[in-house]
Each structure stands twice: as C-alpha cells, then as structure tokens.
Design an enzyme around this catalytic site. Structure first.
Site, short mmCIF file in Angstrom:
data_model
loop_
_atom_site.label_atom_id
_atom_site.label_comp_id
_atom_site.label_asym_id
_atom_site.label_seq_id
_atom_site.Cartn_x
_atom_site.Cartn_y
_atom_site.Cartn_z
N ASP A 32 0.85 -1.19 0.00
CA ASP A 32 0.00 0.00 0.00
C ASP A 32 0.89 1.24 0.00
OD1 ASP A 32 -1.68 2.22 1.21
OD2 ASP A 32 -3.18 0.62 1.12
N ASN A 88 -13.51 -2.49 1.40
CA ASN A 88 -14.61 -1.54 1.43
C ASN A 88 -15.44 -1.78 0.17
OD1 ASN A 88 -13.39 -0.31 3.72
ND2 ASN A 88 -12.05 0.82 2.36
N HIS A 101 -10.06 -4.23 -4.08
CA HIS A 101 -8.75 -4.42 -3.46
C HIS A 101 -8.98 -4.82 -2.01
CE1 HIS A 101 -9.78 -0.16 -2.99
NE2 HIS A 101 -8.99 -0.12 -1.91
N HIS A 103 -7.30 -5.25 1.72
CA HIS A 103 -6.20 -4.82 2.59
C HIS A 103 -5.80 -5.98 3.49
CE1 HIS A 103 -6.64 -0.41 1.88
NE2 HIS A 103 -7.87 -0.77 1.57
#
Length: 129
Positions: A32, A88, A101, A103
């Site tokens: 990230d 999300n 994506h 995390h």
C-alpha cells in the site's frame, strides 16, 4: 460481473510490474502506498471488477489463495503479531477506488492502546463492547 466504467481513472488498472510483490493467475499483491502499518499489502485483481460480490467462486478461491500466500510472506519479512483483512464495498462503506482491493494489514503488539473490537472500529464508538 465485470465493469469497464471509469477504467481511465482507475489507478489499479495501470500498475507497473515493478510494484508487484506476489501474483497468481488472477490477482497481484502490492505494498500500500499509504500503509497503515509496516508491510500493509493490497491484493488486487488483474482485471477490472468493482467489488468482491462481483467475483465468481473460482476467482474468490484464487483471491483467498493469494491472501494466504501474502500472509506467509509478511510472517517471514515482518513477523507481525496479528492481521486485519478488510475491503470496502460501496461509497458508504468507504470505497474510494472502484476497483476491488483487499487490505492485508499486519498488526503489532502495542501499535494501538486497545485493539479490542478490531474491524468494528470502522464506526466510531462501536469498537469497544
């Protein structure tokens, strides 16, 4: 269901090979650019899809396989004490890049005062119970 909407603005549709840490047939893992902790990875499909619920079972299996591989890499490289895994889905849930994506966030003892509740902390005041 694959979406081609907004591809010209999608930062994940234009990754360079040099960013890729791990990959399989359908997904890549990158660090990230604004990490929450040391080793924070994103697992991203190589094709444009807006969110997890648009993946079929085969792609979901490939996603979780790469997450498992990424966890092993982080264990070796950073020796975290725990992990948060999150995504999300939708603007109201905080999705700001409309390309799936996931995390994978390594957690370290002492990185916050009281981690109880973990991902429940996405809604202020709901983490502690």
């Amino acid at each position: 269901m694959l979406s081609m909407k907004g591809l010209e603005q999608c930062i994940f549709c234009h990754l360079s090979r040099g960013d890729i840490i791990l990959e399989n047939d359908a997904f890549v893992a990158i660090y990230d650019r604004l990490p929450v902790s040391e080793g924070h990875l994103l697992i991203i499909p190589k094709f444009h899809v807006e969110h997890y619920f648009h993946l079929d079972a085969i792609y979901r299996e490939q996603l979780w396989s790469l997450i498992d591989e990424a966890k092993c890499l982080l264990d070796t490289e950073f020796q975290p004490d725990g992990f948060n895994i999150g995504m999300n889905i939708g603007e109201v849930a905080g999705q700001s890049v409309m390309h799936l994506h996931v995390h994978l966030i390594p957690r370290y003892r002492g990185d916050m005062r009281d981690p109880k509740g973990g991902v429940r902390g996405v809604i202020p005041g709901k983490q502690n119970y």
